[in-house]
Design an enzyme around this catalytic site. Sequence first.
Site, mmCIF file in Angstrom:
data_model
loop_
_atom_site.group_PDB
_atom_site.id
_atom_site.type_symbol
_atom_site.label_atom_id
_atom_site.label_comp_id
_atom_site.label_asym_id
_atom_site.label_seq_id
_atom_site.Cartn_x
_atom_site.Cartn_y
_atom_site.Cartn_z
ATOM 1 N N GLY A 11 -5.965 -6.231 -1.503
ATOM 2 C CA GLY A 11 -5.178 -6.220 -0.273
ATOM 3 C C GLY A 11 -5.335 -4.950 0.537
ATOM 4 C CB SER A 13 -7.319 -6.049 5.504
ATOM 5 O OG SER A 13 -6.040 -6.647 5.378
ATOM 6 C CB SER A 14 -3.464 -3.670 7.221
ATOM 7 O OG SER A 14 -2.721 -4.667 6.544
ATOM 8 N N GLY A 15 -2.235 -1.320 5.885
ATOM 9 C CA GLY A 15 -1.048 -0.847 5.205
ATOM 10 C C GLY A 15 -1.278 -0.046 3.937
ATOM 11 C CB ILE A 16 0.719 0.033 0.800
ATOM 12 C CG1 ILE A 16 2.069 0.377 1.438
ATOM 13 C CG2 ILE A 16 0.603 0.694 -0.569
ATOM 14 C CD1 ILE A 16 3.268 -0.160 0.673
ATOM 15 N N GLY A 17 -2.325 -0.856 0.975
ATOM 16 C CA GLY A 17 -3.592 -1.063 0.279
ATOM 17 C C GLY A 17 -4.723 -0.269 0.889
ATOM 18 C CB SER A 140 8.942 -5.330 -3.128
ATOM 19 O OG SER A 140 9.959 -5.336 -2.151
ATOM 20 C CE1 TYR A 153 7.197 -9.688 -0.818
ATOM 21 C CE2 TYR A 153 9.446 -8.843 -0.927
ATOM 22 C CZ TYR A 153 8.082 -8.621 -0.887
ATOM 23 O OH TYR A 153 7.591 -7.339 -0.913
#
Length: 278
Positions: A11, A13-17, A140, A153
């Site tokens: 994961g 492609s963006s953000g934390i990853g 999370s 979620y």
Amino acid sequence: MSDSRVAVVTGTSSGIGLHTAVGLARKGLRVVATMRDTGRAGALRDEAARQGVELAVRALDVTDRDGACACLDDVAAEFGAVDILVNNAGSATFGTLEQLSDAALQKQLDVNFLGVAALTRHVLPSMRKSGAGRIVTVTSNGGVVGEPFLDAYCASKFAVEGLMQSLAPVAARFGVTVSVVEPASVVTDMMKNLDTEALAAPNDPYRDLADTFYQTAGTVMAGGQTAQDAAAVVVEAATTDTPRFRWQTSQAAVDFVGLSLADLDGSKVLGAMSAWLD
């Protein structure tokens, strides 16, 4: 500083990853950054270039069990056995249980729980045989505190926390460290990418509550920490010489997760979450 270990991050492609992959590469690890669609790797490649690091990008869809495991086999053949696995890929569906179909529940489990389990299981044999390895799963605060209208979620995140907590003491006997990282509010595209069918039904009896919670959650997320700051904790969990099982990425995460971990009868959690509906 160089580190010969191989790290795979999902994961990215963006953000934390994205920032975790770049952060691990900055520490000198050989990083394989994976994502479902490598056509979305532009931001990752740009950030890696800005930071002056190199990393490999591979396609990996955590819901495609065979394809995901084949990707890990290809990584091992090209780079060597996976030393660090960071399970970061995830998704979120908005809705309370009465609004959720079996398909919606299954989708959350496929991405946030079953996909994580499959990848973790796949790297365990080589880690166990070598007597070393690190498995870090980004969960999370919703893996500890159940939040209204995030039923599916939170259920999937609770499940993966239980899986990892059960696995951790067994894996440790073979030199493999298992950790979870629990961000609270992070400024990412999560709210924008939520499946929000529940908000689109004008006659839904949950409509007003859903609108209120969605607006509240959006405000909280907008004031959250940066993805870079959250990723720094993931990188620390993956590389520290003094690992532990549970990590929070901010004081807000510590406070929020603490609601549940110190709440033996559940009243504090339910009281706090009920307030979000007012």
